[in-house]
Motif scaffolding. Sequence first.
Motif, PDB file in Angstrom:
ATOM      1  N   GLY A  17       0.788  -1.228   0.000  1.00  0.00           N
ATOM      2  CA  GLY A  17       0.000   0.000   0.000  1.00  0.00           C
ATOM      3  C   GLY A  17       0.813   1.268   0.000  1.00  0.00           C
ATOM      4  N   ARG A  18       2.090   1.188  -0.385  1.00  0.00           N
ATOM      5  CA  ARG A  18       2.954   2.368  -0.384  1.00  0.00           C
ATOM      6  C   ARG A  18       3.164   2.892  -1.801  1.00  0.00           C
ATOM      7  N   GLY A  19       3.846   4.044  -1.870  1.00  0.00           N
ATOM      8  CA  GLY A  19       4.222   4.592  -3.178  1.00  0.00           C
ATOM      9  C   GLY A  19       3.046   5.135  -3.967  1.00  0.00           C
ATOM     10  N   TYR A  20       2.129   5.848  -3.309  1.00  0.00           N
ATOM     11  CA  TYR A  20       0.919   6.353  -3.966  1.00  0.00           C
ATOM     12  C   TYR A  20       1.253   7.217  -5.179  1.00  0.00           C
ATOM     13  N   ARG A  21       0.577   6.939  -6.272  1.00  0.00           N
ATOM     14  CA  ARG A  21       0.692   7.714  -7.503  1.00  0.00           C
ATOM     15  C   ARG A  21      -0.705   7.957  -8.070  1.00  0.00           C
ATOM     16  N   ARG A  22      -0.837   9.033  -8.845  1.00  0.00           N
ATOM     17  CA  ARG A  22      -2.120   9.299  -9.506  1.00  0.00           C
ATOM     18  C   ARG A  22      -1.877  10.127 -10.752  1.00  0.00           C
ATOM     19  N   ALA A  23      -2.543   9.766 -11.839  1.00  0.00           N
ATOM     20  CA  ALA A  23      -2.427  10.509 -13.093  1.00  0.00           C
ATOM     21  C   ALA A  23      -3.768  10.480 -13.823  1.00  0.00           C
ATOM     22  N   ARG A  24      -4.050  11.567 -14.502  1.00  0.00           N
ATOM     23  CA  ARG A  24      -5.246  11.620 -15.362  1.00  0.00           C
ATOM     24  C   ARG A  24      -4.781  11.699 -16.803  1.00  0.00           C
ATOM     25  N   VAL A  25      -5.281  10.786 -17.624  1.00  0.00           N
ATOM     26  CA  VAL A  25      -4.941  10.792 -19.047  1.00  0.00           C
ATOM     27  C   VAL A  25      -6.220  10.843 -19.868  1.00  0.00           C
ATOM     28  N   VAL A  26      -6.131  11.459 -21.038  1.00  0.00           N
ATOM     29  CA  VAL A  26      -7.242  11.468 -21.986  1.00  0.00           C
ATOM     30  C   VAL A  26      -6.836  10.642 -23.194  1.00  0.00           C
ATOM     31  N   ILE A  27      -7.695   9.699 -23.560  1.00  0.00           N
ATOM     32  CA  ILE A  27      -7.439   8.784 -24.673  1.00  0.00           C
ATOM     33  C   ILE A  27      -8.367   9.139 -25.824  1.00  0.00           C
ATOM     34  N   ASP A  28      -7.795   9.330 -27.003  1.00  0.00           N
ATOM     35  CA  ASP A  28      -8.550   9.707 -28.205  1.00  0.00           C
ATOM     36  C   ASP A  28      -8.650   8.492 -29.125  1.00  0.00           C
ATOM     37  N   THR A  29      -9.869   8.149 -29.530  1.00  0.00           N
ATOM     38  CA  THR A  29     -10.085   6.986 -30.404  1.00  0.00           C
ATOM     39  C   THR A  29     -10.664   7.393 -31.753  1.00  0.00           C
ATOM     40  N   SER A  30     -10.556   8.685 -32.110  1.00  0.00           N
ATOM     41  CA  SER A  30     -11.226   9.166 -33.318  1.00  0.00           C
ATOM     42  C   SER A  30     -10.502   8.785 -34.610  1.00  0.00           C
TER      43      SER A  30
END
Length: 455
Positions: free
Chosen positions: A406-419
């Motif tokens: 439960g260590r090393g917390y990370r968080r990222a938001r990515v946007v994926i384009d499928t057009s």
Amino acid sequence: MNLGHPHPHLKARRGSVLIVVLWASVGLVSIALLFGHSMVMTYRGADNDLAGRQADQAIEGAIRYAKSLFVDAETPGAFPDVSIYEGEALTVGEATFWLLGRPEDPGSSNTREFALVDEASKFNLNAPQLTTDMLEYLPGMTEELALAILDWRDESGSGAGSGGITAGTIKHGPFESIEELAMLAGATRDILYGEDANLNGVLDANEDDGERSLPNDNSDGKLDAGIVEYLTVFSREPKTQKGGTTDRIVVDTLTTPGSLDPLIAMIVETYSDREAALRQNLVPATFTSVMDFFTRSGVQAVLSDEEFDTIAPNLAGPDPANPGEPLLVGLINVNTASQTVLEMIPGLQDKAMDLIAERLSRGIQSTGLAWAARRLTPGEIGQAGPYLTGQSYQVSADVAAVGRHGRGYRRARVVIDTSDEEKGPQTIYRRNLAPLGWALGRDIRQNLAMKKEVR
């Protein structure tokens, strides 16, 4: 000579040696403890570093997992139903990741959701039809900021929004990210982010305790989300049919019987037995949107709602603002948009709640446009139809991850384009959200702590 008693000087010498030995022992023990502590700290640092690297890799795995949901998709622009994939506590080796979703209407529920988020469920700041009246339906929006938004993106330099911003601070171009809003006049932190300090869409303890800890909130047990929760800059659709080689049929060109021929040929490719019925029932007109075509063309006499929804991605409404561009910008998916976003659309102010209720009553994730068209009057379709779609080509994955123990917390938001079918799913935006703090709630933190104690 008395040999039974040591000389006094010898006694003193022996006592001094004992004291020196004791001090040396204390010194050696201290050095050993110091090295031991240093080794423990080094081990913990290495363990935390390893956990962080594991969490980083878990995020990469989550992104690949999200992209895989769109590879070889049968229906273009179909937003994946949460029932066909997992979003909660998925493991990658010793790491675990979560996809942080959003409730049906941001701010209306404190239930934590784990899913992808549809960018077409939000209003696009670059949509050509955006007005200050529409923006002012957003909670907390001010007239000053609404005008500044239009000024910022006004490429003509005429100051169409009349926001009173100096020329040096106007971009005169489209928004490239939501973060640009922070540069506008009148864009306060409270307006942009509301009570949602960590941008996870759920009310956390520090977001419901008044002034005791940041952010300041009203302690009413309900999350007041900022305007960024309802806005995007990424939603857009290709103007081509599946395969990317044939243009969509624009419905405002279906004005004569002859102009219906390409449409009939396209439908017959899928439903080969319907040609005679189509020629008998289809009526040409100047249709303002795909939803308007569904309602007034006579196609309902030939195709069921589900059948129409399969051919709807091959149709397009007019795009007078950008006729030469390959993408339609800013259409809103009626199947995923929140009540707040739907209320921004002309004609839906009194119908947004009804559409949300209908979606929930269906028990499954709604798709297409037909079901929504049946809930609206012709006048409402005339106003709202040009803004609506049943498709989604951009999704965001808000990924939180931890490594071993439960260590090393990370968080990222990515946007994926499928057009772009040829390129496949592409990451077009990424932001590190770990500095905003823990986003997984108290329960998950406690569960991770319990597992750590058991190990």
